[in-house]
Design an enzyme around this catalytic site. Structure first.
Site, PDB file in Angstrom:
ATOM      1  N   HIS A 145      -9.874  -4.888  11.496  1.00  0.00           N
ATOM      2  CA  HIS A 145     -10.303  -4.854  10.068  1.00  0.00           C
ATOM      3  C   HIS A 145     -11.725  -4.111  10.365  1.00  0.00           C
ATOM      4  CE1 HIS A 145      -7.350  -8.150   9.032  1.00  0.00           C
ATOM      5  NE2 HIS A 145      -7.910  -7.890   7.523  1.00  0.00           N
ATOM      6  N   GLU A 189       1.066  -1.060  -0.072  1.00  0.00           N
ATOM      7  CA  GLU A 189       0.042   0.029   0.019  1.00  0.00           C
ATOM      8  C   GLU A 189       0.670   1.195  -0.062  1.00  0.00           C
ATOM      9  OE1 GLU A 189      -0.582  -2.740   2.068  1.00  0.00           O
ATOM     10  OE2 GLU A 189      -2.472  -3.226   1.351  1.00  0.00           O
TER      11      GLU A 189
HETATM   12  C1  LIG Z   1      -1.446  -4.413   4.580  1.00  0.00           C
HETATM   13  C2  LIG Z   1      -2.605  -5.332   4.170  1.00  0.00           C
HETATM   14  N1  LIG Z   1      -3.114  -5.055   2.944  1.00  0.00           N
HETATM   15  C3  LIG Z   1      -4.120  -6.157   2.588  1.00  0.00           C
HETATM   16  C4  LIG Z   1      -4.552  -6.997   3.350  1.00  0.00           C
HETATM   17  C5  LIG Z   1      -5.481  -8.071   2.770  1.00  0.00           C
HETATM   18  N2  LIG Z   1      -5.134  -9.421   2.960  1.00  0.00           N
HETATM   19  C6  LIG Z   1      -5.296 -10.195   3.843  1.00  0.00           C
HETATM   20  S1  LIG Z   1      -4.488 -11.686   3.573  1.00  0.00           S
HETATM   21  C7  LIG Z   1      -3.725 -11.373   2.022  1.00  0.00           C
HETATM   22  C8  LIG Z   1      -2.958 -12.060   1.268  1.00  0.00           C
HETATM   23  C9  LIG Z   1      -1.913 -12.486   2.040  1.00  0.00           C
HETATM   24  O1  LIG Z   1      -1.109 -13.530   1.441  1.00  0.00           O
HETATM   25  P1  LIG Z   1       0.027 -14.128   1.990  1.00  0.00           P
HETATM   26  O2  LIG Z   1       1.011 -13.125   2.728  1.00  0.00           O
HETATM   27  O3  LIG Z   1       0.659 -14.933   1.262  1.00  0.00           O
HETATM   28  O4  LIG Z   1      -0.583 -15.176   3.252  1.00  0.00           O
HETATM   29  P2  LIG Z   1      -1.433 -16.443   2.910  1.00  0.00           P
HETATM   30  O5  LIG Z   1      -3.156 -15.834   3.162  1.00  0.00           O
HETATM   31  O6  LIG Z   1      -1.024 -17.021   1.659  1.00  0.00           O
HETATM   32  O7  LIG Z   1      -1.194 -17.373   4.171  1.00  0.00           O
HETATM   33  C10 LIG Z   1      -4.410  -9.796   1.736  1.00  0.00           C
HETATM   34  C11 LIG Z   1      -3.933  -9.093   0.461  1.00  0.00           C
HETATM   35  C12 LIG Z   1      -4.053  -7.139   4.693  1.00  0.00           C
HETATM   36  N3  LIG Z   1      -4.585  -7.966   5.687  1.00  0.00           N
HETATM   37  N4  LIG Z   1      -3.167  -6.270   5.188  1.00  0.00           N
END
Ligand SMILES: Cc1ncc(C[n+]2csc(CCOP(=O)(O)OP(=O)(O)O)c2C)c(N)n1
Ligand SMILES: [Mg+2]
Lengths: 332, 326
Positions: free
Chosen positions: B129, B60
């Site tokens: 959230h 972001e």
């Molecule tokens: C700063 C931020 N941006 C966006 C999100 C929304 N979001 C939650 S999980 C996620 C994907 C994360 O993927 P990863 O780090 O690979 O973890 P996984 O869910 O695959 O375990 C996103 C974009 C968030 N929680 N925090």
């Protein structure tokens, strides 16, 4: 290992250790299958991210750590909490939003905390907790303690600023942190190829002159073996390490995301399931005669019982009192 | 008039403007291949291609800055935040760059950029959230902030925001995306800085925006059954505020309740209330009441979350208070 003496984790011999790793992985799997059921029954709400398929990473790493080493992770935190020994019934109660939950019903699925077990939480903002882990490493160094921090995060966190700033600081200041990237190939619907300029994620550590390891995150024994060495290394060398665990999530990103369809196929998931960490370990232990079918059955029954009890406990627990709304906003 | 969902209205606003002006692009997490985390940008990748509907990694701070930088040299970015909780990571770029460059460069630079996404709670998402953060943004000179509550307003206001030459923040809400309403056929815009009376009444003025506006309309129906005739005013734009319309309503009803999902301390409702005291003190027959989220992080438990947020019951109690009714 001698037969009679127990190791630090209380295992009599290698077979005993292996059975205990299998038991933890099975507990996580059954617990989360039940969680999905309870979500469908609306006993659990909000965001709920399952770890099914990825168990080898937390089971191996946390199994290899000392009890007083810190563990911190993302919102996908049920597996890590269970591996750390947090009581299943108090986790389930938290998922149900009950007063008896580990976070008194205020955190829910994404925010399990059990500070008494040095389980420092499930965190919802991608990347942010990586800096927290780094701060814990700083405190350990500051007080000349000999713990290490296990910091888990998805490959989706690798592009964040907090990640890069943390790695640089940890390397610069030689902080005892194990940065464990759970590369499950997707961050929500985005495959890693579309989020990372690096093809080989672990090479990111090179930018900070930090040692790194690749780990098969679908293999519980390998995970345990390598993590034991890695943690030992961090504890004695007092410097950070980056670990990329290659793993896979079977379920959707969260309970509101279908397992397949938009961004991956069922065939892809099925192919990964053929390397299922729990099946692999069962098979291996049977072949090595470290366990037999009957013992597996008994283990499964025992775990089913624990999970049933957890649901019963959560169901029968009271909601948090309304008077607790303003509790814990400030420390008294 | 066609009936559209709020998310479709936003989609139309962006798509129509992008068809006309090739310098506009949409950037954010999951906006392209996934069709938007909340499906607001559905079909847009297909229509506009990956140069104009750009998926980003979770960065972001980075891509907000990329938006600002692209705007500095002539593009017109629409930056989608998956939610405003994550937008906090981009806030530095908004506060230190987007809102400073025009003034700091003595008027040489401009940052025509829209920064949009869902704000506020969305059922059991717990404290990281569920935040309503509009007051953080409204604090900052150089920014405009809109918070549409209906599909019609969403489309018209977002179009104005895209055409505006300043950075504009658009607060949406997950609970609004699926709500439906009439949206005029053909070209129209709704000016930034113009409030709207969503329900006429004579006994009390309820002021609210975004999701809380719908709660107020619903509550106005309950109040009507008790013989209380509430006027519901939707500022629609939170900065600049249309005080003229608000004060007009105060002149008519003499009593005000402002409803805001966010925390009470330093909230937008405090700003509105200040402006009413300043411009309409003589018209008031009772002190202004504010119904806000409780002054605590939003908890996960169902009963606690409900207790933490504004509700019809709380609004009715506040209305009775300003009417000196038991
Ligand atoms: C700063 C931020 N941006 C966006 C999100 C929304 N979001 C939650 S999980 C996620 C994907 C994360 O993927 P990863 O780090 O690979 O973890 P996984 O869910 O695959 O375990 C996103 C974009 C968030 N929680 N925090
Ligand atoms: Mg991932």
């Amino acid at each position: 290992m001698p037969k009679t003496k127990k190791d630090k984790q209380g295992h009599r011999d290698q077979a005993d250790l292996h059975r205990s790793l299998l038991r933890t992985a099975l507990l996580i799997r059954r617990f989360e299958e039940k969680t999905a059921e309870m979500y469908a029954l609306a006993k659990i709400a909000g965001f709920c991210h399952l770890y099914i398929g990825e168990e080898a990473v937390a089971v191996g790493a946390i199994g290899a750590a000392r009890e007083d080493d810190y563990v911190i992770t993302t919102y996908r935190d049920h597996g890590h909490a269970l591996a750390r020994g947090v009581e299943p019934k108090r986790i389930m109660a938290e998922l149900f939003g009950k007063a008896t939950g580990v976070s008194k019903g205020k955190g829910g699925s994404m925010h399990l905390f059990d500070v008494s077990r040095h389980f420092m939480g499930g965190h919802g903002i991608v990347g942010g907790h990586i800096a927290l882990a780094t701060g814990m490493g700083f405190a350990i160094k500051y007080e000349k303690r000999d713990q290490v921090v296990l910091c888990f995060f998805g490959e989706g966190a690798v592009p964040t600023g907090a990640f890069h700033e943390s790695l640089n600081l940890a390397a610069l200041w030689r902080l005892p942190v194990v940065y464990i990237c759970e590369n499950n190939r997707f961050g929500m619907g985005t495959p890693v190829e579309r989020s990372s300029a690096l093809y080989d994620i672990a090479h990111v550590a090179r930018a900070y002159d930090m040692p790194f390891h690749h780990l098969d995150g679908m293999d519980i024994l390998e995970s345990y073996k390598h993590m034991s060495q890695i943690i030992k290394g961090v504890r004695s060398a007092k410097r950070p390490i980056f670990v990329e665990a290659q793993t896979y999530r079977y379920m959707g990103h969260s309970m509101s995301d279908p397992a397949h369809g938009h961004y991956r196929t069922k065939e892809e998931i099925d192919a990964q399931k053929s390397r299922d960490p729990i099946q692999q370990l069962k098979q291996h232990l049977l072949e090595e005669k470290q366990i037999d079918e009957k013992a597996i059955r008994l283990m499964e029954e025992e775990i089913d019982g624990i999970v049933q009890d957890a649901v019963k406990f959560a169901d029968e627990s009271p909601d948090p009192p309304l008077s607790s709304l303003m509790d814990d906003v400030y420390v008294d | 008039m066609p009936i559209l969902a709020y998310r479709e209205a936003l989609n139309q606003a962006m798509s129509e403007e992008m068809r006309k002006d090739p310098s506009i692009f949409l950037m954010g997490e999951e906006v392209g291949f996934y069709d938007g985390a909340f499906k607001v940008s559905k079909g847009m990748l297909k229509e506009f291609g990956p140069m104009r509907v750009v998926d980003t990694p979770i960065t972001e701070a980075g891509f907000t800055g990329v938006g600002v930088g692209a705007a500095m040299v002539g593009l017109r970015p629409i930056i989608e935040m998956m939610t405003f909780n994550f937008a906090i990571l981009g806030l530095d770029q908004i506060i230190n760059n987007a809102t400073k460059l025009h003034s700091m460069s003595g008027g040489q630079l401009k940052v025509p950029m829209v920064f949009r996404g869902p704000n506020g709670s969305a059922k059991r998402l717990a404290s990281q959230h569920s935040q309503s953060l509009e007051s953080l943004y409204c604090h900052i000179p150089g920014l405009k902030a809109i918070a549409p509550s209906t599909p019609k307003d969403a489309k018209g206001l977002l179009k104005s925001a895209i055409r505006d030459n300043n950075p504009v923040i658009c607060f949406e809400a997950q609970a609004l995306y699926g709500t439906k309403g009439e949206v005029p056929d053909g070209e129209y815009t709704i000016p930034i800085g113009k409030a709207d009376i969503k329900r006429e009444g004579k006994d009390v003025t309820l002021i609210a925006w975004s999701k809380m506006l719908l709660l107020c309309l619903q509550t106005a129906d309950f109040l009507a059954k008790e013989g209380i005739d509430a006027e519901v005013v939707d500022p629609r734009t939170l900065r600049p505020l249309d005080m003229e319309t608000i004060l007009e309503s105060v002149k008519k009803t003499h009593r005000v309740v402002i409803v805001e999902e966010a925390w009470p301390y330093g909230g937008v409702s405090a700003q509105i209330s200040d402006r009413i005291y300043y411009g309409g003190l003589d018209d008031l027959d009772a002190p202004i009441e504010r119904v806000c989220g409780e002054d605590c992080p939003i908890p996960y438990a169902k009963n606690l979350e409900e207790a933490a947020l504004p509700s019809s019951e709380k609004i009715i109690a506040a209305v009775k208070k300003v009417l000196y009714l038991k």
